[in-house]
Design a protein around this motif. Sequence first.
Motif, PDB file in Angstrom:
ATOM      1  N   SER B  20       0.838  -1.203   0.000  1.00  0.00           N
ATOM      2  CA  SER B  20       0.000   0.000   0.000  1.00  0.00           C
ATOM      3  C   SER B  20       0.876   1.258   0.000  1.00  0.00           C
ATOM      4  CB  SER B  20      -0.920  -0.042   1.219  1.00  0.00           C
ATOM      5  OG  SER B  20      -1.457   1.221   1.469  1.00  0.00           O
ATOM      6  N   PHE B  24       1.164   4.213  -2.890  1.00  0.00           N
ATOM      7  CA  PHE B  24       0.885   5.643  -2.706  1.00  0.00           C
ATOM      8  C   PHE B  24       2.128   6.503  -2.981  1.00  0.00           C
ATOM      9  CE2 PHE B  24      -2.846   3.985  -0.438  1.00  0.00           C
ATOM     10  CZ  PHE B  24      -3.820   4.756  -1.032  1.00  0.00           C
ATOM     11  N   VAL B  53      -3.634  15.817   1.442  1.00  0.00           N
ATOM     12  CA  VAL B  53      -4.688  15.799   2.469  1.00  0.00           C
ATOM     13  C   VAL B  53      -4.598  17.060   3.329  1.00  0.00           C
ATOM     14  CG1 VAL B  53      -5.580  14.569   4.486  1.00  0.00           C
ATOM     15  CG2 VAL B  53      -4.753  13.276   2.532  1.00  0.00           C
ATOM     16  N   VAL B  87     -11.529   7.601   7.650  1.00  0.00           N
ATOM     17  CA  VAL B  87     -10.653   6.466   7.949  1.00  0.00           C
ATOM     18  C   VAL B  87     -10.203   6.547   9.411  1.00  0.00           C
ATOM     19  CG1 VAL B  87      -8.325   5.573   7.511  1.00  0.00           C
ATOM     20  CG2 VAL B  87      -9.831   6.015   5.602  1.00  0.00           C
ATOM     21  N   SER B  94      -4.670   5.384  10.989  1.00  0.00           N
ATOM     22  CA  SER B  94      -4.073   4.425  10.052  1.00  0.00           C
ATOM     23  C   SER B  94      -3.630   5.089   8.754  1.00  0.00           C
ATOM     24  CB  SER B  94      -5.073   3.316   9.743  1.00  0.00           C
ATOM     25  OG  SER B  94      -6.283   3.911   9.333  1.00  0.00           O
ATOM     26  N   PHE B  95      -4.124   6.298   8.489  1.00  0.00           N
ATOM     27  CA  PHE B  95      -3.652   7.019   7.308  1.00  0.00           C
ATOM     28  C   PHE B  95      -2.124   7.097   7.357  1.00  0.00           C
ATOM     29  CE2 PHE B  95      -2.035  10.878   5.397  1.00  0.00           C
ATOM     30  CZ  PHE B  95      -2.566  10.819   4.121  1.00  0.00           C
ATOM     31  N   TRP B  98      -0.542   3.456   6.855  1.00  0.00           N
ATOM     32  CA  TRP B  98      -0.889   2.672   5.675  1.00  0.00           C
ATOM     33  C   TRP B  98      -0.900   3.471   4.371  1.00  0.00           C
ATOM     34  CZ3 TRP B  98      -2.335  -2.627   5.502  1.00  0.00           C
ATOM     35  CH2 TRP B  98      -2.318  -3.261   6.752  1.00  0.00           C
ATOM     36  N   ILE B  99      -1.040   4.765   4.455  1.00  0.00           N
ATOM     37  CA  ILE B  99      -1.241   5.551   3.232  1.00  0.00           C
ATOM     38  C   ILE B  99      -0.197   6.647   3.029  1.00  0.00           C
ATOM     39  CG2 ILE B  99      -2.866   7.113   2.034  1.00  0.00           C
ATOM     40  CD1 ILE B  99      -5.137   5.464   3.453  1.00  0.00           C
TER      41      ILE B  99
END
Lengths: 101, 282
Positions: B20, B24, B53, B87, B94-95, B98-99
Amino acid sequence: MRVGKIQYGFTVLIIFLSVIGGAMSLNFWVTKQTIPVTVMFSEDIRGWMTLKQVSEAMKIPVGEVKERLTLPVDTNDAKSLKELASERGLSTEEFKQRLFK
Amino acid sequence: MNKHSIFHPTRRMSLLRNASLIGFVMLMGYFGIRHQIVGGGPQGSPPLDSYCVFGGVETLWSYVTKGQFLQKTNLSNLVLLTAAVLVTLLTGASFCGWICPFGALQEWIGIIGKRLFGKQFPLPVHIDRPLRYLRFVLLALILYMTISTDKLWFEIHDPFKAFFGFEFELSPGLVILLLLSILSIFIERFFCKYLCPLGALFSLLSPLSIIKLKRQSSHCIGCNLCNKSCPMGIDVAHVQNTGGDCIRCLQCMENCPKPEALILESGKNPSPPIPHSVDYRR
Ligand code: SF4
Ligand code: SF4
Protein backbone atom coordinates in the motif's frame (compact mmCIF):
# COMPACT_ATOMS: atom_id res chain seq x y z
CA MET A 1 -16.08 -7.20 17.51
CA ARG A 2 -12.61 -8.47 16.67
CA VAL A 3 -10.92 -7.41 13.45
CA GLY A 4 -8.04 -9.35 11.88
CA LYS A 5 -4.86 -7.56 10.77
CA ILE A 6 -5.39 -8.17 7.07
CA GLN A 7 -9.08 -7.36 7.33
CA TYR A 8 -8.11 -4.13 9.09
CA GLY A 9 -5.67 -3.16 6.32
CA PHE A 10 -8.25 -3.76 3.63
CA THR A 11 -10.83 -1.77 5.62
CA VAL A 12 -8.49 1.22 5.76
CA LEU A 13 -7.77 1.11 2.04
CA ILE A 14 -11.33 0.41 0.97
CA ILE A 15 -12.78 3.32 2.96
CA PHE A 16 -10.13 5.74 1.72
CA LEU A 17 -10.38 4.72 -1.92
CA SER A 18 -14.19 4.46 -1.85
CA VAL A 19 -14.58 8.06 -0.72
CA ILE A 20 -12.32 9.20 -3.55
CA GLY A 21 -14.04 6.90 -6.05
CA GLY A 22 -17.45 8.11 -4.87
CA ALA A 23 -16.37 11.74 -5.24
CA MET A 24 -15.09 11.01 -8.73
CA SER A 25 -18.34 9.44 -9.80
CA LEU A 26 -20.30 12.40 -8.39
CA ASN A 27 -17.97 14.86 -10.15
CA PHE A 28 -16.63 16.22 -6.86
CA TRP A 29 -13.08 15.25 -7.74
CA VAL A 30 -11.84 18.54 -9.18
CA THR A 31 -8.09 19.03 -9.47
CA LYS A 32 -7.59 21.27 -12.48
CA GLN A 33 -6.82 24.92 -11.98
CA THR A 34 -8.88 27.62 -13.60
CA ILE A 35 -7.94 31.02 -14.96
CA PRO A 36 -8.41 33.64 -12.21
CA VAL A 37 -11.41 35.92 -12.71
CA THR A 38 -9.82 38.98 -11.16
CA VAL A 39 -6.16 39.86 -11.15
CA MET A 40 -4.93 42.37 -8.60
CA PHE A 41 -1.47 41.17 -7.60
CA SER A 42 1.34 39.29 -9.25
CA GLU A 43 0.42 36.21 -7.14
CA ASP A 44 -2.87 36.05 -9.06
CA ILE A 45 -0.89 35.41 -12.24
CA ARG A 46 0.45 31.84 -12.37
CA GLY A 47 3.47 30.47 -14.15
CA TRP A 48 1.38 28.01 -16.18
CA MET A 49 -0.66 30.83 -17.76
CA THR A 50 -0.13 31.40 -21.46
CA LEU A 51 0.11 34.93 -22.86
CA LYS A 52 -3.44 34.54 -24.10
CA GLN A 53 -4.68 33.48 -20.67
CA VAL A 54 -2.84 36.40 -19.06
CA SER A 55 -4.54 38.76 -21.47
CA GLU A 56 -7.96 37.25 -20.63
CA ALA A 57 -7.35 37.38 -16.89
CA MET A 58 -5.99 40.94 -16.90
CA LYS A 59 -8.54 42.03 -19.48
CA ILE A 60 -5.93 43.66 -21.73
CA PRO A 61 -4.96 42.82 -25.33
CA VAL A 62 -2.25 40.17 -25.92
CA GLY A 63 -0.16 42.87 -27.64
CA GLU A 64 -0.04 44.85 -24.42
CA VAL A 65 0.89 41.76 -22.42
CA LYS A 66 3.84 41.23 -24.78
CA GLU A 67 4.80 44.86 -24.52
CA ARG A 68 4.79 44.81 -20.70
CA LEU A 69 6.82 41.63 -20.71
CA THR A 70 9.19 43.13 -23.34
CA LEU A 71 8.55 40.22 -25.70
CA PRO A 72 8.80 40.39 -29.51
CA VAL A 73 5.38 40.84 -31.16
CA ASP A 74 5.67 37.50 -32.97
CA THR A 75 5.99 35.52 -29.69
CA ASN A 76 3.67 32.51 -29.67
CA ASP A 77 0.54 33.38 -27.60
CA ALA A 78 0.28 29.77 -26.44
CA LYS A 79 3.59 29.86 -24.58
CA SER A 80 3.41 29.88 -20.78
CA LEU A 81 5.04 32.50 -18.56
CA LYS A 82 7.16 29.78 -16.98
CA GLU A 83 8.53 28.70 -20.37
CA LEU A 84 9.18 32.28 -21.49
CA ALA A 85 10.88 33.16 -18.21
CA SER A 86 13.18 30.15 -18.31
CA GLU A 87 14.08 30.86 -21.96
CA ARG A 88 15.31 34.24 -20.70
CA GLY A 89 17.09 32.83 -17.67
CA LEU A 90 14.65 34.54 -15.30
CA SER A 91 12.56 33.19 -12.47
CA THR A 92 8.82 33.18 -13.12
CA GLU A 93 8.39 35.55 -10.17
CA GLU A 94 10.77 38.15 -11.63
CA PHE A 95 9.21 37.82 -15.06
CA LYS A 96 5.64 38.23 -13.79
CA GLN A 97 6.57 41.45 -12.01
CA ARG A 98 7.00 43.13 -15.39
CA LEU A 99 3.24 42.87 -15.95
CA PHE A 100 2.60 45.25 -13.06
CA LYS A 101 5.20 47.93 -13.72
CA MET B 1 11.58 -19.30 4.53
CA ASN B 2 13.28 -16.88 6.93
CA LYS B 3 10.73 -15.75 9.55
CA HIS B 4 11.93 -12.16 9.18
CA SER B 5 11.34 -12.17 5.43
CA ILE B 6 8.44 -9.98 4.41
CA PHE B 7 7.15 -12.86 2.27
CA HIS B 8 6.86 -15.23 5.25
CA PRO B 9 3.19 -16.23 5.76
CA THR B 10 3.17 -14.69 9.27
CA ARG B 11 4.09 -11.32 7.79
CA ARG B 12 1.28 -11.02 5.27
CA MET B 13 0.06 -7.87 6.99
CA SER B 14 3.45 -6.18 6.56
CA LEU B 15 3.46 -7.22 2.93
CA LEU B 16 0.05 -5.67 2.40
CA ARG B 17 0.98 -2.50 4.29
CA ASN B 18 4.23 -2.06 2.40
CA ALA B 19 2.49 -2.72 -0.92
CA SER B 20 0.00 0.00 0.00
CA LEU B 21 2.75 2.46 0.97
CA ILE B 22 4.75 1.71 -2.20
CA GLY B 23 1.60 2.23 -4.26
CA PHE B 24 0.88 5.64 -2.71
CA VAL B 25 4.54 6.73 -2.96
CA MET B 26 4.57 5.81 -6.65
CA LEU B 27 1.28 7.56 -7.28
CA MET B 28 2.48 10.75 -5.62
CA GLY B 29 5.78 10.56 -7.51
CA TYR B 30 3.85 10.17 -10.74
CA PHE B 31 1.69 13.24 -10.00
CA GLY B 32 4.77 15.31 -9.13
CA ILE B 33 6.75 14.29 -12.21
CA ARG B 34 3.77 14.68 -14.52
CA HIS B 35 3.19 18.22 -13.29
CA GLN B 36 6.84 19.08 -13.90
CA ILE B 37 6.72 17.72 -17.45
CA VAL B 38 3.29 18.87 -18.60
CA GLY B 39 3.02 22.08 -16.55
CA GLY B 40 -0.09 23.31 -14.72
CA GLY B 41 -3.26 25.14 -15.57
CA PRO B 42 -6.41 24.02 -17.36
CA GLN B 43 -4.30 22.69 -20.25
CA GLY B 44 -1.77 20.90 -18.05
CA SER B 45 -1.61 18.62 -15.06
CA PRO B 46 -2.76 19.55 -11.50
CA PRO B 47 -0.10 20.60 -8.99
CA LEU B 48 0.92 18.21 -6.24
CA ASP B 49 -0.94 20.46 -3.78
CA SER B 50 -4.26 19.26 -5.24
CA TYR B 51 -3.45 15.73 -4.03
CA CYS B 52 -2.47 16.71 -0.49
CA VAL B 53 -4.69 15.80 2.47
CA PHE B 54 -3.23 18.64 4.52
CA GLY B 55 -4.14 21.02 1.68
CA GLY B 56 -7.74 20.22 2.65
CA VAL B 57 -7.08 21.39 6.21
CA GLU B 58 -5.40 24.56 4.94
CA THR B 59 -8.08 25.50 2.43
CA LEU B 60 -11.10 24.60 4.58
CA TRP B 61 -11.40 27.99 6.30
CA SER B 62 -11.24 29.91 3.04
CA TYR B 63 -13.79 27.57 1.48
CA VAL B 64 -16.23 27.79 4.39
CA THR B 65 -15.98 31.55 4.91
CA LYS B 66 -15.55 32.78 1.32
CA GLY B 67 -16.53 29.87 -0.89
CA GLN B 68 -13.06 30.01 -2.46
CA PHE B 69 -10.14 27.63 -2.45
CA LEU B 70 -6.64 28.84 -1.70
CA GLN B 71 -4.41 29.02 -4.74
CA LYS B 72 -3.26 25.54 -5.89
CA THR B 73 -5.90 23.76 -3.81
CA ASN B 74 -9.19 22.46 -5.06
CA LEU B 75 -12.24 20.36 -4.25
CA SER B 76 -9.99 17.27 -4.41
CA ASN B 77 -8.27 18.44 -1.22
CA LEU B 78 -11.57 18.46 0.67
CA VAL B 79 -12.42 15.01 -0.71
CA LEU B 80 -9.04 13.68 0.47
CA LEU B 81 -9.49 15.29 3.87
CA THR B 82 -12.97 13.76 4.20
CA ALA B 83 -11.59 10.33 3.26
CA ALA B 84 -8.72 10.59 5.75
CA VAL B 85 -10.95 11.84 8.57
CA LEU B 86 -13.46 9.03 7.96
CA VAL B 87 -10.65 6.47 7.95
CA THR B 88 -9.36 7.92 11.23
CA LEU B 89 -12.77 7.94 12.91
CA LEU B 90 -13.29 4.31 12.00
CA THR B 91 -9.82 2.82 12.28
CA GLY B 92 -7.57 5.31 14.12
CA ALA B 93 -4.63 7.18 12.61
CA SER B 94 -4.07 4.42 10.05
CA PHE B 95 -3.65 7.02 7.31
CA CYS B 96 -0.15 7.57 8.72
CA GLY B 97 0.74 3.89 8.87
CA TRP B 98 -0.89 2.67 5.67
CA ILE B 99 -1.24 5.55 3.23
CA CYS B 100 0.95 8.59 3.89
CA PRO B 101 3.78 8.60 1.31
CA PHE B 102 5.93 10.90 3.43
CA GLY B 103 5.55 8.65 6.46
CA ALA B 104 6.58 5.72 4.24
CA LEU B 105 9.77 7.47 3.13
CA GLN B 106 10.76 8.16 6.72
CA GLU B 107 10.04 4.59 7.68
CA TRP B 108 12.25 3.25 4.88
CA ILE B 109 15.06 5.64 5.76
CA GLY B 110 14.74 4.41 9.36
CA ILE B 111 15.16 0.82 8.12
CA ILE B 112 18.42 1.85 6.41
CA GLY B 113 19.52 3.43 9.72
CA LYS B 114 18.73 0.23 11.62
CA ARG B 115 20.70 -1.82 9.11
CA LEU B 116 23.66 0.56 9.34
CA PHE B 117 23.83 0.90 13.12
CA GLY B 118 21.91 -2.17 14.24
CA LYS B 119 19.60 0.04 16.33
CA GLN B 120 17.79 3.37 16.53
CA PHE B 121 18.66 6.28 18.80
CA PRO B 122 15.42 7.35 20.50
CA LEU B 123 15.43 10.63 22.38
CA PRO B 124 15.46 10.48 26.19
CA VAL B 125 12.02 10.69 27.79
CA HIS B 126 12.49 14.20 29.20
CA ILE B 127 13.16 15.52 25.67
CA ASP B 128 10.75 13.22 23.85
CA ARG B 129 7.70 14.17 25.93
CA PRO B 130 7.71 17.94 25.51
CA LEU B 131 8.83 17.64 21.89
CA ARG B 132 5.68 15.68 21.04
CA TYR B 133 3.63 18.85 21.59
CA LEU B 134 5.59 20.65 18.89
CA ARG B 135 3.39 19.30 16.13
CA PHE B 136 0.32 20.83 17.77
CA VAL B 137 2.13 24.16 17.94
CA LEU B 138 3.04 23.80 14.27
CA LEU B 139 -0.53 22.92 13.33
CA ALA B 140 -1.80 26.05 15.10
CA LEU B 141 0.92 28.23 13.55
CA ILE B 142 0.26 26.97 10.02
CA LEU B 143 -3.49 27.47 10.36
CA TYR B 144 -3.01 30.96 11.76
CA MET B 145 -0.56 31.98 9.04
CA THR B 146 -2.64 30.41 6.27
CA ILE B 147 -5.78 32.22 7.38
CA SER B 148 -4.05 35.54 7.87
CA THR B 149 -2.09 35.49 4.60
CA ASP B 150 -4.84 33.76 2.59
CA LYS B 151 -2.35 31.52 0.83
CA LEU B 152 -0.54 28.23 1.35
CA TRP B 153 1.94 29.72 3.79
CA PHE B 154 3.49 26.35 4.64
CA GLU B 155 4.15 25.49 0.98
CA ILE B 156 7.75 26.71 0.84
CA HIS B 157 8.58 24.92 4.11
CA ASP B 158 6.83 21.70 3.21
CA PRO B 159 9.25 18.73 3.01
CA PHE B 160 6.54 16.58 1.39
CA LYS B 161 6.26 19.02 -1.50
CA ALA B 162 10.04 19.46 -1.69
CA PHE B 163 10.36 15.73 -2.34
CA PHE B 164 7.33 14.79 -4.39
CA GLY B 165 7.27 18.09 -6.29
CA PHE B 166 10.47 16.94 -8.04
CA GLU B 167 11.77 20.49 -8.43
CA PHE B 168 14.71 20.15 -6.04
CA GLU B 169 15.41 23.88 -6.14
CA LEU B 170 17.09 25.33 -3.07
CA SER B 171 14.24 26.26 -0.75
CA PRO B 172 13.45 26.07 2.98
CA GLY B 173 11.43 22.93 2.20
CA LEU B 174 14.43 21.22 0.62
CA VAL B 175 16.68 22.09 3.56
CA ILE B 176 14.02 20.77 5.98
CA LEU B 177 13.70 17.62 3.85
CA LEU B 178 17.44 16.96 3.98
CA LEU B 179 17.55 17.56 7.74
CA LEU B 180 14.57 15.26 8.31
CA SER B 181 16.10 12.56 6.13
CA ILE B 182 19.25 12.61 8.26
CA LEU B 183 17.26 12.61 11.51
CA SER B 184 15.08 9.72 10.28
CA ILE B 185 18.19 7.55 9.97
CA PHE B 186 18.67 7.79 13.72
CA ILE B 187 15.13 8.35 15.00
CA GLU B 188 12.30 6.43 13.37
CA ARG B 189 9.58 8.64 11.88
CA PHE B 190 11.06 11.79 13.41
CA PHE B 191 8.73 14.08 11.45
CA CYS B 192 5.62 12.04 12.30
CA LYS B 193 6.46 12.00 16.00
CA TYR B 194 7.47 15.59 16.52
CA LEU B 195 6.53 17.82 13.61
CA CYS B 196 3.73 16.64 11.34
CA PRO B 197 0.70 18.96 11.61
CA LEU B 198 -1.55 16.43 9.89
CA GLY B 199 -0.43 13.70 12.28
CA ALA B 200 -1.27 16.11 15.13
CA LEU B 201 -4.82 16.45 13.84
CA PHE B 202 -5.23 12.70 13.44
CA SER B 203 -3.84 12.06 16.91
CA LEU B 204 -6.67 14.19 18.31
CA LEU B 205 -9.32 12.29 16.34
CA SER B 206 -7.85 8.82 16.71
CA PRO B 207 -8.95 8.24 20.34
CA LEU B 208 -12.53 8.57 19.06
CA SER B 209 -12.07 5.75 16.54
CA ILE B 210 -14.40 2.77 16.47
CA ILE B 211 -11.67 0.15 16.01
CA LYS B 212 -9.04 0.30 18.72
CA LEU B 213 -5.78 -1.53 19.25
CA LYS B 214 -5.98 -3.01 22.74
CA ARG B 215 -3.65 -4.93 25.00
CA GLN B 216 -5.21 -7.71 27.04
CA SER B 217 -3.09 -7.78 30.17
CA SER B 218 -4.29 -11.29 31.03
CA HIS B 219 -2.51 -12.62 27.93
CA CYS B 220 0.51 -10.29 27.96
CA ILE B 221 3.75 -11.85 29.22
CA GLY B 222 5.58 -8.50 29.49
CA CYS B 223 8.33 -9.42 27.01
CA ASN B 224 8.40 -5.82 25.65
CA LEU B 225 8.81 -7.02 22.04
CA CYS B 226 5.92 -4.72 21.08
CA ASN B 227 7.71 -1.71 22.53
CA LYS B 228 10.87 -2.60 20.64
CA SER B 229 9.04 -2.73 17.34
CA CYS B 230 6.93 0.43 17.74
CA PRO B 231 8.13 3.21 15.40
CA MET B 232 6.20 5.82 17.42
CA GLY B 233 7.88 4.94 20.70
CA ILE B 234 4.64 3.98 22.44
CA ASP B 235 4.77 2.01 25.66
CA VAL B 236 2.48 -0.66 24.22
CA ALA B 237 3.43 -3.18 26.90
CA HIS B 238 1.91 -1.10 29.67
CA VAL B 239 -1.20 0.53 28.22
CA GLN B 240 -4.75 -0.65 27.76
CA ASN B 241 -5.05 0.75 24.28
CA THR B 242 -2.49 2.47 22.13
CA GLY B 243 -4.08 5.95 22.03
CA GLY B 244 -3.70 8.92 19.72
CA ASP B 245 -0.01 8.63 18.82
CA CYS B 246 -0.50 5.14 17.38
CA ILE B 247 -0.31 5.09 13.58
CA ARG B 248 -1.77 1.56 13.42
CA CYS B 249 1.19 0.11 11.58
CA LEU B 250 0.48 -3.09 13.56
CA GLN B 251 4.18 -3.86 13.96
CA CYS B 252 3.57 -4.50 17.64
CA MET B 253 0.90 -7.10 16.87
CA GLU B 254 3.09 -8.77 14.32
CA ASN B 255 6.01 -9.06 16.71
CA CYS B 256 3.98 -10.11 19.73
CA PRO B 257 4.54 -13.80 20.60
CA LYS B 258 1.09 -14.10 22.20
CA PRO B 259 -1.66 -13.90 19.58
CA GLU B 260 -4.31 -12.82 22.11
CA ALA B 261 -2.27 -10.13 23.86
CA LEU B 262 -2.76 -7.40 21.28
CA ILE B 263 -6.06 -7.23 19.46
CA LEU B 264 -7.96 -4.94 17.15
CA GLU B 265 -11.46 -4.52 18.44
CA SER B 266 -14.34 -2.16 18.03
CA GLY B 267 -15.60 -0.77 21.32
CA LYS B 268 -16.25 2.42 23.17
CA ASN B 269 -13.69 2.33 25.99
CA PRO B 270 -12.22 5.79 26.46
CA SER B 271 -8.56 5.98 25.45
CA PRO B 272 -6.10 6.61 28.24
CA PRO B 273 -3.84 9.66 27.90
CA ILE B 274 -1.41 9.56 24.99
CA PRO B 275 1.33 7.14 25.99
CA HIS B 276 4.82 8.46 25.67
CA SER B 277 8.42 7.54 25.62
CA VAL B 278 10.90 5.72 23.60
CA ASP B 279 12.95 4.46 26.50
CA TYR B 280 10.62 1.51 26.93
CA ARG B 281 12.16 -0.05 23.86
CA ARG B 282 15.51 -0.56 25.53
S1 SF4 C 1 2.40 11.81 10.98
FE1 SF4 C 1 2.32 13.06 9.12
S2 SF4 C 1 4.08 12.44 7.85
FE2 SF4 C 1 3.77 10.89 9.47
S3 SF4 C 1 2.54 9.42 8.50
FE3 SF4 C 1 1.12 10.78 9.57
S4 SF4 C 1 0.56 12.33 8.04
FE4 SF4 C 1 2.35 11.25 7.27
S1 SF4 D 1 1.47 0.83 19.03
FE1 SF4 D 1 1.67 -0.80 17.49
S2 SF4 D 1 0.35 -0.14 15.81
FE2 SF4 D 1 0.68 1.65 17.11
S3 SF4 D 1 2.41 2.71 16.20
FE3 SF4 D 1 3.25 1.35 17.76
S4 SF4 D 1 3.73 -0.56 16.65
FE4 SF4 D 1 2.40 0.65 15.32
